[in-house]
Design a protein around this motif. Structure first.
Motif, PDB file in Angstrom:
ATOM      1  N   ARG A 120     -30.171 -20.062  18.991  1.00  0.00           N
ATOM      2  CA  ARG A 120     -30.867 -19.234  19.978  1.00  0.00           C
ATOM      3  C   ARG A 120     -31.940 -18.403  19.316  1.00  0.00           C
ATOM      4  O   ARG A 120     -33.041 -18.228  19.842  1.00  0.00           O
ATOM      5  CB  ARG A 120     -29.870 -18.319  20.669  1.00  0.00           C
ATOM      6  N   ALA A 177     -32.278 -16.153  34.006  1.00  0.00           N
ATOM      7  CA  ALA A 177     -33.517 -15.361  33.982  1.00  0.00           C
ATOM      8  C   ALA A 177     -34.419 -15.809  32.853  1.00  0.00           C
ATOM      9  O   ALA A 177     -35.626 -15.996  33.010  1.00  0.00           O
ATOM     10  CB  ALA A 177     -33.176 -13.882  33.832  1.00  0.00           C
ATOM     11  N   VAL A 178     -33.793 -16.032  31.695  1.00  0.00           N
ATOM     12  CA  VAL A 178     -34.569 -16.443  30.537  1.00  0.00           C
ATOM     13  C   VAL A 178     -35.133 -17.845  30.735  1.00  0.00           C
ATOM     14  O   VAL A 178     -36.284 -18.126  30.408  1.00  0.00           O
ATOM     15  CB  VAL A 178     -33.658 -16.391  29.293  1.00  0.00           C
ATOM     16  N   GLY A 225     -32.527 -24.696  22.586  1.00  0.00           N
ATOM     17  CA  GLY A 225     -31.920 -23.433  22.189  1.00  0.00           C
ATOM     18  C   GLY A 225     -31.503 -22.597  23.381  1.00  0.00           C
ATOM     19  O   GLY A 225     -30.633 -21.743  23.290  1.00  0.00           O
ATOM     20  N   TYR A 226     -32.129 -22.816  24.525  1.00  0.00           N
ATOM     21  CA  TYR A 226     -31.781 -22.052  25.716  1.00  0.00           C
ATOM     22  C   TYR A 226     -30.942 -22.873  26.674  1.00  0.00           C
ATOM     23  O   TYR A 226     -30.874 -22.569  27.851  1.00  0.00           O
ATOM     24  CB  TYR A 226     -33.052 -21.591  26.425  1.00  0.00           C
ATOM     25  N   GLY A 237     -26.360 -21.733  30.739  1.00  0.00           N
ATOM     26  CA  GLY A 237     -27.448 -20.943  30.181  1.00  0.00           C
ATOM     27  C   GLY A 237     -27.801 -19.738  31.025  1.00  0.00           C
ATOM     28  O   GLY A 237     -27.239 -19.476  32.079  1.00  0.00           O
ATOM     29  N   TRP A 238     -28.758 -18.993  30.539  1.00  0.00           N
ATOM     30  CA  TRP A 238     -29.164 -17.737  31.155  1.00  0.00           C
ATOM     31  C   TRP A 238     -30.335 -18.001  32.083  1.00  0.00           C
ATOM     32  O   TRP A 238     -31.437 -18.278  31.637  1.00  0.00           O
ATOM     33  CB  TRP A 238     -29.572 -16.770  30.059  1.00  0.00           C
ATOM     34  N   ARG A 295     -38.152 -17.834  33.005  1.00  0.00           N
ATOM     35  CA  ARG A 295     -39.332 -17.344  32.302  1.00  0.00           C
ATOM     36  C   ARG A 295     -39.933 -18.465  31.468  1.00  0.00           C
ATOM     37  O   ARG A 295     -41.133 -18.711  31.461  1.00  0.00           O
ATOM     38  CB  ARG A 295     -38.886 -16.187  31.403  1.00  0.00           C
ATOM     39  N   LEU A 296     -39.066 -19.174  30.786  1.00  0.00           N
ATOM     40  CA  LEU A 296     -39.508 -20.254  29.909  1.00  0.00           C
ATOM     41  C   LEU A 296     -40.183 -21.366  30.688  1.00  0.00           C
ATOM     42  O   LEU A 296     -41.230 -21.892  30.301  1.00  0.00           O
ATOM     43  CB  LEU A 296     -38.292 -20.812  29.176  1.00  0.00           C
ATOM     44  N   THR A 353     -21.066 -25.434  37.109  1.00  0.00           N
ATOM     45  CA  THR A 353     -21.777 -24.160  37.080  1.00  0.00           C
ATOM     46  C   THR A 353     -23.045 -24.298  36.251  1.00  0.00           C
ATOM     47  O   THR A 353     -23.171 -25.185  35.421  1.00  0.00           O
ATOM     48  CB  THR A 353     -20.908 -23.065  36.447  1.00  0.00           C
TER      49      THR A 353
END
Lengths: 139, 851
Positions: free
Chosen positions: B392, B448-449, B428-429, B445-446, B452-453, B442
C-alpha cells in the motif's frame, strides 16, 4: 485527543472511519490505508514468536511529520487505528491504551447487537458518541 | 554531488568504476552494442593471483561525483574507454586530440584509459599501441572483451601499487589529509602538526586503504583496516569520515554474509551484471578468499573477529547515517546509505526496520531537486517499499510520483507517464480493472480512496488524448462504485460520461493498451437493475396446439411404457429448464423483464434488446425512460425468431448514457428467471376471421379477451333462422392444410330443440390447401328454438338471473329497470337470446403431420 479514528474489518476494508471535519478527509483515508501495511507486518511477526498471549496493543505504527499513528488488533483480526497530532506531546502511552480499550468495549457492544451484520458499516449512535468523546473538540 | 544513485548497493563498494563514452560522432545503437559487450566483463580473475576484480560501468558520469572519490573510492573513475569512429587517416590526429581532451576531464583520478577506433584502415591501423585499438568496423571486433580484460588487469596493477604504497605505515612521514569537496575550505590555516590533526590524517588514510583493499579483492585486510580507522576517527570525533568508515565496514560485512548480492531483482536491470536470470543472484566465489588463501576453517576465527554480524550491520548503518545527517552537504551520501541499508534489511526480511529507514529517507533534504529527480526519487521509494512487501505504501508513493509527473511547474506534463504509473498503483489499492471481481460479495478495498484513484485515471486518460479510455474508466467507476457514490456525485459522473460518449461511444470490446494491458469490457448490469426475466407465451389465439394423433391421446411419445409405477421427479430447478410452451418461427415473441432504476433521477435506456443463441432471432429494440428510483417496472422486449430450433435467452443489451453493454444472465446472480430455453417450432399458418354480422359490444364473462378472436352477438326471435358468413383469410406465410370447426354451447339454461348451429364444411375443405392471401368462406346457419313449455319455470328462469330484489316473482318490465340487459327485450315474454359461441379453428401442427 485523536484526530482520526478508524475501525477496519478483517478483510482490510473500513467499517468505520471518522476524522476531524476541518481536515481533508481523504488524506486520513490514505494515511490509515498505508498504516495497514505496518499493522499486517506486526501481526505476522507476532504470530511467529511463541508468545501464548498475543499483545493486542501494537503501539506506535509510524510517525509522520504531523501525525502519529497507533494501532490495535483484536483476536478476530479487526483493527483499530488512531491518528493523533504530533504536536500533542502530552498524550502518553497509557492514555492511548485506555482509548483503545474503550473503543474495544464499545465495538463489542456493537457486535452484540443482534441486528448488526458483521461486515456492515457501523452506524451505532452509542459508538459514535464514544468516538466523539475521544476526538479533538473543534470550536 | 547532486544526483543520488539509487541503484547502488552495498557490494558496489568493492567495484572499480570504468566510464565508457563515445567521442565524436558514434551511432547510438552501435555504441550501445559495444557498451553491452564491454559491460559483460564485470568480473575479471587476475592472473597470478586468485583475486577477483569487479567492475562497474557507466556511460554517463558527472565529474562532480568524481570529486568524492577520495571519500569513497568506488565513486571515482579509474578507467576510461572511449569509442570513436574514424574513416580516414586525415581525421586521425583530430580524433586523438579529442581522446586526450576526454581524458583530461577525469585526469585527477584516472588510472588508465583506452581508445577503440572503428572504421580506420591503413598504416595507422597497423600500429600496435597499447592504449589504442583499431577495428575495421563495428561487426569485426571479436576481441573487444579480451582487450577489456587486459585493460582491467592494467588497472589492477595500478590499484595494487597504490594500495601497497598507502598501506605501509609511514608514521614518520607527513600523511596528506584526504578531504571531501565541501571540507576543503574548513582546513585552511589549521595547525598541521598537532596530534589531533595527525590522528585525523591517519584515520582518514586508514579508511582509504580499507577502500582500496576492498576494491582489490582483499576482504580480510579491508575489515582490519576499517576497524582501525573506526577507532582512530572516533578518537578525533571526525564524524563524516567516521560514518564512511562504518559504512565501509558494513559493506565488507554484507559482501561476506550475502554473497548473492543485495541488489535482488534489480541486478537484472543493471547493465554491468551479465547474468539476468536466476533472480539476480550473483555468484561471487572470490568473496571468501583473500590474498590467495583459499577459504578454510583456520581463517574462520580471524573472520569472525573482524566481520560484523548481521544485526550489527544494521546498527552500524544506523550510526553511520546519523553521522551523515549532521552534514547537510552529505545528503546524497546519506540517501544512498539509507537505500543500501534498506536493501540489506530486505534480504534479512526485517520489513519494519526497513520501513523506518525509508521513512527517514523521505525527509532527507537534497536541496532543490528538479522535477525529473523528484519523480525518480518517489519511484525508487515506491520500488523499495514493494521490495519489503509494503504494497500500500508503495502504491501511495507511486501515486505521488504520478502526480509529480504532471505537476503544474512542469512545462510539458507527462500525462502518458502519469497514466502508466497510476495503472501500476491499482493492485496496491485492491483495485483491478475487471468488473467481474466486484460483482460478488462485499466490496474489497477502501471505496473513497479507490474512487479518487479512478477519477484521476479518467482525468489522466482524457488529458492523454484517449477518450475511449476515459469512457471505459468512467463506466467502470459507475458500475463498481454505484453504491458508494452520493446522489450529487452520481449526477456529475453521468453527466461527464455523457459528455465523453458524445465524442466516443462506449462499447463492449476489450481495449488493449500499448504496453499490452487489456482492459476488459464493463457492462452496466446495475443500470437498470433487472430483477426477473420471464418468457411469455404467445397470445392465446396464436398458440400452437398439437393436432390429435391418430392413435388417440393415451399413447404419449415420451416413453415406451404405457404404465409405470415409478414416477420420475425433476431434480431440483435448473436455471435453464425447458419451458412447456412453444414459440413459433415468424411470430412476434415476447420476454418480460422487471427492472428498476437505482438512480435518483430519470434514466433513459435506449436500444434495449435481447441477446439470444441457438436460433436466428431478430430482436426489435425498445427505448424506455424509467422514472427516478422507481419500483419494479415491467419492460417487454420483443423479437421474431427467424429459424426453428431451441432458443436460449442469454441476456439483454442496453445503451445507457451512450455506453452500450451486453449483460449476460449468468453474470447476474440476483436475477430470477423461470427458464430461458424455449422450443421454436417452424412457421404455422395464421388465420383471420371476419364475420358478416356486427361485432358484439361486450365479451362474455367467463372468457378472456385473448382467447377470443371475434365475438358476435345477434338477437333472434324464437324459431328464427339466421345465416352467418365467416370469412377465413390466410394472413400468414404458410399454407393451411386442414380445417376443423367445432361448436360449444355455453351459458344456456334452456333446452334447445334441434341443432342450434349447423354448417357445411365440405366446400371449404375442398379449397384447401389454402395459400397465403386466399380466403375461404363458411356459412353457418343459426336456428333458435327454445323450449318455452314450462310457464312457471319460464318465469322462474326469467327471474333467475342472479339478482332478485324482493324475493318475490316480479314482472319483466320491473326487472329491466333494475338491471338492464342489452340483449333482453323488454316487452315480449317470448324473447330469448342467443349467444354466439366460440368457434375453434384447428391449426395445422407440422410436428404431427409433416408437410
Amino acid at each position: 485527543m485523536a484526530v482520526c479514528i478508524a475501525v477496519i474489518a478483517k478483510e482490510n476494508y473500513p467499517l468505520y472511519i471518522r476524522s476531524v471535519p476541518s481536515q481533508n478527509e481523504l488524506k486520513f483515508h490514505y494515511t490509515v490505508h498505508t498504516s495497514l501495511d505496518v499493522v499486517e507486518e506486526k501481526v505476522s511477526a507476532v504470530g511467529k514468536s511463541l508468545a501464548d498471549q498475543r499483545e493486542l496493543y501494537l503501539g506506535l505504527l509510524y510517525p509522520t511529520e504531523d501525525y502519529k499513528v497507533y494501532g490495535y488488533v483484536t483476536n478476530s483480526k479487526v483493527k483499530f487505528v488512531i491518528v493523533v497530532d504530533s504536536s500533542n506531546t502530552s498524550l502518553r502511552d497509557n492514555e492511548i491504551r485506555s482509548m483503545f480499550r474503550k473503543l474495544h468495549n464499545s465495538f463489542t457492544d456493537v457486535m452484540c447487537n443482534p441486528f448488526y451484520n458483521p461486515g456492515d458499516p457501523i452506524q451505532s449512535k452509542a459508538f459514535n458518541g464514544i468516538v466523539s468523546g475521544m476526538m479533538v473538540q473543534t470550536g | 554531488m547532486s544526483v543520488p544513485d539509487y541503484m547502488q548497493c552495498a557490494e558496489d563498494h568493492q567495484t572499480v568504476l570504468v566510464v565508457v563514452q563515445p567521442v565524436g560522432i558514434v551511432p547510438e545503437d552501435q555504441f550501445f552494442k559495444i557498451y553491452k559487450r564491454i559491460a559483460s566483463v564485470s568480473q575479471v580473475n587476475i592472473r597470478d593471483s586468485q583475486r577477483l576484480l569487479y567492475i562497474r560501468y557507466r556511460h554517463h558520469y558527472l565529474p562532480e561525483n568524481n570529486e568524492w572519490g577520495d571519500f569513497q573510492t568506488h565513486r571515482k573513475v579509474v578507467g576510461l574507454i572511449c569509442i570513436t569512429t574514424c574513416n580516414s587517416a586525415k581525421d586521425w590526429p583530430q580524433t586523438a586530440e579529442r581522446f586526450h581532451g576526454q581524458k583530461e576531464v577525469y585526469s585527477s583520478t584516472l588510472y588508465d584509459s583506452r581508445l577503440l577506433v572503428f572504421g580506420l584502415q591503413g598504416e595507422i591501423a597497423e600500429q600496435q599501441r597499447t592504449d589504442v585499438a583499431f577495428y575495421p568496423g563495428f561487426e569485426e571486433c571479436s576481441d573487444v572483451e579480451r582487450r577489456v580484460e587486459d585493460f582491467v588487469e592494467s588497472i589492477f596493477i595500478v590499484l595494487e601499487s597504490k594500495r601497497l604504497d598507502r598501506a605501509t605505515d609511514k608514521s614518520g612521514d607527513k600523511i596528506q589529509l584526504l578531504c571531501v569537496p565541501f571540507e576543503k575550505k574548513d582546513f585552511v590555516g589549521l595547525d598541521t602538526d598537532s596530534r589531533h590533526y595527525k590522528k585525523r590524517c591517519q584515520g582518514r588514510m586508514r579508511k582509504h586503504v580499507g577502500d582500496l583493499c576492498l576494491q582489490a579483492g582483499m576482504l580480510q585486510d579491508a575489515l582490519v583496516h576499517y576497524h582501525m580507522a573506526v577507532e582512530l576517527l572516533r578518537g578525533v570525533n571526525d564524524f563524516l569520515w567516521l560514518g564512511a568508515a562504518l559504512e565501509g565496514l558494513c559493506s565488507a560485512s554484507v559482501i561476506f554474509h550475502y554473497p548473492g548480492g543485495t541488489a535482488g531483482k534489480m541486478a537484472a536491470r543493471k547493465p554491468s551484471i551479465s547474468q539476468p536470470a536466476d533472480a539476480g543472484k550473483r555468484h561471487r566465489p572470490g568473496a571468501l578468499t583473500a590474498n590467495g588463501i583459499s577459504a578454510d576453517t583456520s581463517t574462520e576465527i580471524g573472520r569472525a573477529k573482524n566481520c560484523l554480524s548481521p544485526e550489527d550491520i544494521i546498527e552500524k548503518y544506523k550510526e553511520a547515517i546519523s553521522y551523515y545527517g549532521k552534514y547537510k552537504n552529505a545528503g546524497v551520501i546519506e540517501l544512498e546509505a539509507c537505500v543500501k541499508a534498506v536493501r540489506v534489511l530486505a534480504i534479512q526480511k526485517r520489513a519494519r526496520e526497513a520501513s523506518e529507514f525509508l521513512q527517514n529517507a523521505v525527509y532527507i533534504n537534497l536541496g532543490q531537486l528538479s522535477e525529473e529527480e523528484k519523480i525518480q526519487r518517489y519511484s525508487i521509494l515506491s520500488e523499495l517499499y514493494e521490495l519489503i512487501g509494503f504494497h500500500r505504501k508503495s502504491a501511495f508513493f507511486k501515486r505521488v510520483a504520478a502526480m509529480q509527473c504532471v505537476a503544474p511547474t512542469i512545462s510539458e506534463p507527462g500525462w502518458r507517464a502519469c497514466y502508466k504509473l497510476l495503472l501500476e498503483t491499482l493492485p496496491g489499492y485492491s483495485l483491478s480493472l475487471d468488473p467481474k471481481d466486484f460483482s460478488k460479495g462485499t466490496h474489497r478495498g477502501w471505496a473513497a480512496v479507490q474512487m479518487r484513484l479512478l477519477h484521476e485515471l479518467v482525468y489522466a486518460s482524457r488529458r492523454m488524448g484517449n477518450p475511449g479510455l476515459s469512457v471505459r474508466h468512467l463506466s467502470f467507476l459507475l458500475q463498481t462504485m454505484l453504491d458508494f457514490l452520493s446522489d450529487q456525485e452520481k449526477k456529475e459522473v453521468t453527466q461527464s460520461l455523457e459528455n465523453y460518449t458524445s465524442k466516443c461511444p462506449g462499447g463492449m470490446e476489450v481495449i488493449t493498451l500499448s504496453d499490452g494491458l487489456k482492459l476488459p469490457p464493463v457492462p452496466f448490469t446495475k443500470l437498470p437493475m433487472v430483477r426477473s426475466v420471464k418468457l411469455l407465451n404467445l397470445p392465446t389465439s396464436l398458440r400452437p396446439h398439437k393436432v390429435k394423433s391418430l392413435l388417440g391421446q393415451s399413447v404419449s411419445t415420451a416413453s415406451p411404457f404405457i404404465y409405470s409405477p415409478i414416477i420420475m421427479h425433476n431434480r431440483g430447478e435448473e436455471r435453464c429448464k425447458k419451458i412447456d410452451f412453444q414459440w413459433v418461427q415468424g411470430d412476434v415473441c415476447e420476454v418480460q423483464l422487471m427492472v428498476y432504476n437505482p438512480m435518483p433521477y430519470e434514466l433513459r435506456v435506449e436500444n434495449m434488446g435481447l441477446l439470444t443463441s441457438g436460433v436466428e432471432f431478430e430482436s426489435l429494440p425498445a427505448a424506455l425512460s424509467l422514472p427516478a428510483e422507481s419500483g419494479l417496472y415491467p419492460v417487454t422486449l420483443v423479437g421474431v425468431p427467424r429459424t426453428a430450433g431451441n432458443i436460449t435467452v442469454n441476456g439483454y443489451h442496453t445503451s445507457v448514457f451512450g455506453v452500450s453493454s451486453d449483460c449476460l444472465l449468468e453474470g447476474l446472480p440476483s436475477v430470477k428467471t423461470s427458464g430461458c430455453l424455449v422450443e421454436v417450432i417452424p412457421s404455422l399458418p395464421r388465420l383471420q376471421l371476419s364475420t358478416s354480422l356486427p361485432r358484439s359490444a361486450h365479451t362474455p364473462q367467463h372468457m378472456s379477451k385473448e382467447e377470443l378472436s371475434t365475438s358476435v352477438s345477434v338477437q333472434l326471435f324464437n324459431g328464427e333462422r339466421q345465416q352467418l358468413t365467416i370469412t377465413l383469410e390466410n394472413i400468414g406465410t404458410e399454407d393451411i392444410e386442414s380445417l376443423e370447426l367445432t361448436s360449444k354451447t355455453v351459458n344456456i339454461k334452456d333446452k334447445v330443440f334441434g341443432k342450434f348451429l349447423s354448417w357445411d364444411i365440405e366446400e371449404a375443405v375442398h379449397q384447401l390447401p389454402l395459400k397465403p392471401g386466399q380466403t375461404v368462406t363458411l356459412t353457418i346457419s343459426i336456428k333458435v328454438k327454445l323450449d318455452f313449455s314450462g310457464q312457471e319455470n319460464l318465469l322462474q328462469d326469467l327471474n333467475d338471473d342472479g339478482i332478485s330484489v324482493t324475493g318475490l316473482p316480479i314482472t319483466s318490465p320491473l326487472r329491466q329497470v333494475l338491471k338492464p340487459r342489452a340483449e333482453t327485450k323488454a316487452v315480449s315474454s317470448e324473447s330469448g337470446k342467443a349467444e354466439y359461441s366460440h368457434v375453434k379453428v384447428g391449426r395445422n401442427n407440422t410436428a404431427c403431420t409433416p408437410r
